[in-house]
Design a protein around this motif. Structure first.
Motif, mmCIF file in Angstrom:
data_model
loop_
_atom_site.group_PDB
_atom_site.id
_atom_site.type_symbol
_atom_site.label_atom_id
_atom_site.label_comp_id
_atom_site.label_asym_id
_atom_site.label_seq_id
_atom_site.Cartn_x
_atom_site.Cartn_y
_atom_site.Cartn_z
ATOM 1 N N LYS A 200 22.604 84.984 35.430
ATOM 2 C CA LYS A 200 22.222 85.827 34.294
ATOM 3 C C LYS A 200 21.644 85.029 33.130
ATOM 4 C CE LYS A 200 25.711 89.356 35.317
ATOM 5 N NZ LYS A 200 26.911 90.071 34.808
ATOM 6 N N LYS A 201 21.464 83.730 33.331
ATOM 7 C CA LYS A 201 20.967 82.898 32.233
ATOM 8 C C LYS A 201 19.521 83.228 31.868
ATOM 9 C CE LYS A 201 23.864 78.753 32.345
ATOM 10 N NZ LYS A 201 24.139 78.732 30.912
ATOM 11 N N PHE A 202 18.690 83.507 32.870
ATOM 12 C CA PHE A 202 17.276 83.795 32.632
ATOM 13 C C PHE A 202 17.013 85.290 32.784
ATOM 14 C CE2 PHE A 202 17.131 79.342 34.012
ATOM 15 C CZ PHE A 202 16.261 78.784 33.077
ATOM 16 N N SER A 203 16.227 85.852 31.876
ATOM 17 C CA SER A 203 15.779 87.235 31.969
ATOM 18 C C SER A 203 14.264 87.262 31.801
ATOM 19 C CB SER A 203 16.417 88.099 30.879
ATOM 20 O OG SER A 203 17.818 88.070 30.966
ATOM 21 N N VAL A 204 13.586 87.888 32.751
ATOM 22 C CA VAL A 204 12.127 88.008 32.685
ATOM 23 C C VAL A 204 11.768 89.271 31.917
ATOM 24 C CG1 VAL A 204 9.995 88.162 34.016
ATOM 25 C CG2 VAL A 204 11.901 86.789 34.882
ATOM 26 N N LEU A 205 10.895 89.144 30.925
ATOM 27 C CA LEU A 205 10.572 90.238 30.025
ATOM 28 C C LEU A 205 9.181 90.800 30.315
ATOM 29 C CD1 LEU A 205 11.987 88.656 26.760
ATOM 30 C CD2 LEU A 205 13.161 90.093 28.426
ATOM 31 N N ASN A 206 8.838 91.862 29.617
ATOM 32 C CA ASN A 206 7.558 92.536 29.848
ATOM 33 C C ASN A 206 6.375 91.613 29.565
ATOM 34 O OD1 ASN A 206 8.546 95.053 30.676
ATOM 35 N ND2 ASN A 206 8.815 95.744 28.572
ATOM 36 N N PRO A 207 5.319 91.724 30.370
ATOM 37 C CA PRO A 207 4.194 90.792 30.250
ATOM 38 C C PRO A 207 3.178 91.211 29.199
ATOM 39 C CG PRO A 207 3.806 92.268 32.075
ATOM 40 C CD PRO A 207 5.165 92.631 31.525
ATOM 41 N N THR A 208 2.490 90.218 28.681
ATOM 42 C CA THR A 208 1.281 90.454 27.909
ATOM 43 C C THR A 208 0.122 90.700 28.874
ATOM 44 O OG1 THR A 208 -0.266 89.493 26.295
ATOM 45 C CG2 THR A 208 0.787 87.976 27.828
ATOM 46 N N LYS A 209 -1.018 91.119 28.348
ATOM 47 C CA LYS A 209 -2.226 91.250 29.159
ATOM 48 C C LYS A 209 -3.209 90.108 28.896
ATOM 49 C CE LYS A 209 -2.033 96.315 29.144
ATOM 50 N NZ LYS A 209 -2.773 97.561 28.770
ATOM 51 N N ASN B 52 4.564 86.727 31.702
ATOM 52 C CA ASN B 52 5.891 87.225 31.309
ATOM 53 C C ASN B 52 6.656 86.194 30.487
ATOM 54 O OD1 ASN B 52 5.205 88.444 34.107
ATOM 55 N ND2 ASN B 52 6.755 89.836 33.291
ATOM 56 N N PRO B 53 7.133 86.567 29.302
ATOM 57 C CA PRO B 53 8.103 85.703 28.620
ATOM 58 C C PRO B 53 9.424 85.707 29.383
ATOM 59 C CG PRO B 53 7.203 87.380 27.139
ATOM 60 C CD PRO B 53 6.815 87.775 28.534
ATOM 61 N N VAL B 54 10.201 84.685 29.121
ATOM 62 C CA VAL B 54 11.535 84.570 29.716
ATOM 63 C C VAL B 54 12.520 84.268 28.590
ATOM 64 C CG1 VAL B 54 13.003 83.149 31.193
ATOM 65 C CG2 VAL B 54 10.746 83.837 31.991
ATOM 66 N N ILE B 55 13.650 84.953 28.602
ATOM 67 C CA ILE B 55 14.742 84.624 27.685
ATOM 68 C C ILE B 55 15.777 83.792 28.438
ATOM 69 C CG2 ILE B 55 16.728 85.545 26.424
ATOM 70 C CD1 ILE B 55 14.369 86.070 24.823
ATOM 71 N N TYR B 56 16.207 82.709 27.818
ATOM 72 C CA TYR B 56 17.261 81.865 28.382
ATOM 73 C C TYR B 56 18.469 81.921 27.455
ATOM 74 C CZ TYR B 56 19.809 77.716 29.934
ATOM 75 O OH TYR B 56 20.776 76.856 30.386
ATOM 76 N N LYS B 57 19.633 82.217 28.010
ATOM 77 C CA LYS B 57 20.876 82.311 27.248
ATOM 78 C C LYS B 57 21.720 81.059 27.520
ATOM 79 C CE LYS B 57 20.993 87.368 27.288
ATOM 80 N NZ LYS B 57 20.790 87.486 25.829
ATOM 81 N N PRO B 58 21.739 80.112 26.600
ATOM 82 C CA PRO B 58 22.427 78.838 26.856
ATOM 83 C C PRO B 58 23.919 78.980 27.115
ATOM 84 C CG PRO B 58 21.018 78.690 24.909
ATOM 85 C CD PRO B 58 21.077 80.124 25.285
ATOM 86 N N ASP B 59 24.554 79.991 26.520
ATOM 87 C CA ASP B 59 26.014 80.114 26.623
ATOM 88 C C ASP B 59 26.469 81.108 27.685
ATOM 89 O OD1 ASP B 59 26.324 78.296 24.515
ATOM 90 O OD2 ASP B 59 26.128 79.875 23.020
ATOM 91 N N GLU B 60 25.538 81.654 28.455
ATOM 92 C CA GLU B 60 25.896 82.597 29.505
ATOM 93 C C GLU B 60 26.616 81.855 30.637
ATOM 94 O OE1 GLU B 60 26.835 85.263 31.913
ATOM 95 O OE2 GLU B 60 25.732 86.032 30.160
#
Length: 619
Positions: free
Chosen positions: A445-454, A432-440
């Protein structure tokens, strides 16, 4: 919502099946030997009856499509159910993966995006033939693996057409480094054995005639696992490498030493494991160089060969190869002022994530894979009294790639949950990729786990930002040679693209499209120049919150995107021209310390949604 057509009973069955699948894929011991990144003496794996919960013993060989922790439930070929239980109440979902090429014939150990929207990709050359044939009549001779090699170990990938062509690189570029200079030419340095002193060029072209150029001039010192950075004067600094406790420049000025001894690199070398290779480098607005290795970081005045500042040790694990974490310099936000001859220096903050404990590499050689670090550290290097501020990712990661997105957010992807970098030294891919929002402001809510690759992207994988906002992902070869069968993580020759959530079709009406750039001739900016961008939106609307960003294309290998840089430009004025068209007036960066000369991707981001970039050059 997908939930509306699911009964509670169906949902329960799927969740139970998830745990069943996860238990079936527990790793099992295997007697197969493990090659290593460099010889340290042969050691046989030990067998333990009990181990700490954060250490895994494994060398089994399931297929590449079996994840460490299953994070998606398949109800159909295209439906994902977000879940929260795996990652500390973090919602999983968002973003889309697409397979661009099942095979390009070469494993993508190194990547460099060029200003003509092509990506230079290359692997090492010393393992034998690849799966991509060179054009008739082109071969390499007297290689240390084979006497005649007529296969390619490098290629040029065309982003727009999703095609590629083979290239001929003559000497071994294994674990090398690079930086694009002010003219857009890749300066590529070092490698292994016959390539460890070499300097190579790749000059972009549009007629498919360009190929690698190897210079007669050599580096002064062998450079293997070194890092490069472009400087304000357009030259490149090459720092470190295995047993190379120094730095040098290309090209060299006549009055300069051939190289400069840098004791910091020796001081940060751990016995046996090293843990300080591929140091993280960032050019600072004052013209000095931030250098991070192992757990320590300093500011280097490379002109005087003097450390002018040292920072506190980052808490937690080791962070550089082979205890490989990753790092970015967070976006530099340019402010009013600085265009009157007295540049305003933006605040600079460096972020480091992931890595492994000291001793984890030697444990991995024994077949014991220590849990990777979950922590990230941020430090404001421009503060008077800087300190590391620590946060935890939703999951541990070693060998992650960290990239700056046009929005100013950070995407973290690739890597493993246990082990270190090195041949056969990691297990349990993190899909799973993760998005990090530095200004949140809300830490939950800073980290969001996204859909995984296979596809597992382990050791020797790479990723880079593309001009349309996607992320190109390739590589992964944790083996001495290309190995596709009988191993847990086969050599990967595929290319994928990950589309972050901002590329979803429901955001198309917000997506800006750049129509013109006024002021610079041929999109060439001068420092501090006032210029304007006209862009359109997909439907009638008043422009909402927006930003304009310049992103430098990075040279990515071994979990570090060298020369990566995102500048948020200062907007002077904005107004609506028509129902669909808008215009912003803004300043170019004021100095070469803030924006080293060269090509940048210029993005307009509207309400968190970027459009396709336009390439600009600053000099």
């Amino acid at each position: 919502m997908a939930f509306k057509n699911l009964s509670f009973f169906s949902l329960l069955l799927v969740i139970l099946s998830l745990f069943t699948i996860s238990s079936q894929h527990r790793p099992r011991p295997s007697p197969s030997p493990r090659p290593r990144p460099h010889p340290r003496g042969d050691r046989q794996p030990d067998v333990f009856s009990s181990m700490p919960p954060d250490i895994v013993s494994s060398s089994a060989s399931p297929s590449r499509f079996q994840p460490h922790i299953s994070t998606l439930l398949f109800f159909s070929s295209s439906l994902y159910l977000p879940i929260t239980s795996q990652y500390s109440n973090t919602m999983v979902g968002g973003g889309e993966w697409s397979l661009l090429q099942e095979t390009i014939g070469v494993s993508a150990m190194h990547m460099q995006l060029l200003y003509n929207n092509k990506v230079l990709i290359f692997d090492r050359t010393d393992f034998g033939p690849s799966n991509l044939t060179l054009p008739t009549g082109k071969c390499r001779y007297n290689d240390e693996a084979v006497s005649q090699d007529c296969t390619a170990h490098s290629l040029l990938y065309d982003v727009a057409s999703n095609t590629y062509r083979p290239l001929l690189v003559k000497t071994d570029v294994w674990c090398s480094s690079g930086a694009v200079n002010s003219k857009g030419t890749l300066i590529q340095t070092g490698g292994y054995h016959g390539g460890d002193h070499k300097i190579r060029l790749f000059i972009p072209c549009d007629d498919d005639q360009c190929d690698w150029i190897e210079l007669h001039q050599n580096l002064t010192v062998h450079r293997w696992y070194s890092s490069d950075h472009i400087l304000p004067d357009g030259r490149v600094i090459i720092v470190g490498g295995r047993s190379s406790f120094s730095y040098e420049f290309f090209p060299k000025n006549t009055f300069e030493n051939s190289f400069y001894y840098f004791p910091f690199l020796k001081e940060t070398t751990d016995l046996i494991e090293e843990n300080n290779l591929y140091p993280f480098l960032y050019l600072l607005p004052d013209g000095n160089l931030f250098v991070f290795a192992n757990q320590r970081s300093v500011v280097l005045d490379y002109k005087k060969n003097k450390i002018v500042k040292e920072f506190p040790v980052i808490p937690g694990e080791k962070r550089t190869y082979p205890a490989t974490g990753s790092s970015v310099m967070l976006p530099l936000k340019l402010t009013a002022g600085g265009w009157d001859g007295y540049p305003a220096h933006p605040e600079v903050e460096v972020m480091v994530c992931g890595g492994a404990r000291g001793g984890a590499y030697m444990k991995a050689i024994e077949g014991l894979y220590v849990a990777a670090s979950k922590s990230c550290g941020r430090i404001r290097v421009t503060d008077q009294d800087p300190k590391w501020e620590m946060e935890d990712m939703p999951m541990g990661r070693v060998m992650p790639d960290m990239l700056l997105l046009p929005t100013g957010d950070v995407i973290i992807l690739n890597g493993a949950a246990n082990g270190t970098a090195g041949w056969e030294c990691a297990v349990n891919p993190v899909l799973n990729p993760v998005i990090y929002k530095p200004d949140e402001p809300d830490p939950t809510k800073k980290f969001s786990v996204l859909n995984p690759t296979k596809i597992a992207r382990m050791y020797h994988s790479a990723a880079t930002l593309l001009p349309d906002g996607r992320v190109l992902v390739g590589g992964s070869n944790p083996h001495v040679r290309y190995n596709f069968t009988g191993v847990r993580y086969p050599t990967e020759l595929s290319l994928e693209a990950f589309s972050p959530p901002y590329l979803a079709s429901e955001h198309d009406h917000l997506r800006p499209s750049i129509l013109s750039i006024e002021g610079p001739a041929n999109n060439v900016l001068s420092y501090g120049q006032l210029f304007a961008i006209t862009f359109s939106l997909g439907m009638y609307q008043h422009a909402g919150e927006y930003m304009v960003a310049m992103a430098a294309p990075s040279f990515t290998t071994h979990s570090f995107a060298m020369n990566q840089r995102l500048l948020v430009l200062y907007v002077v004025d904005a107004h609506q021209l028509s129902a669909f068209d808008h215009k912003v007036t803004l300043y170019a960066p004021p100095t070469a310390n803030i924006a080293p000369p060269g090509y940048y991707m210029l993005f307009v981001v509207h309400q968190g949604v970027p459009g396709h970039c336009v390439w600009i050059r600053i000099k």
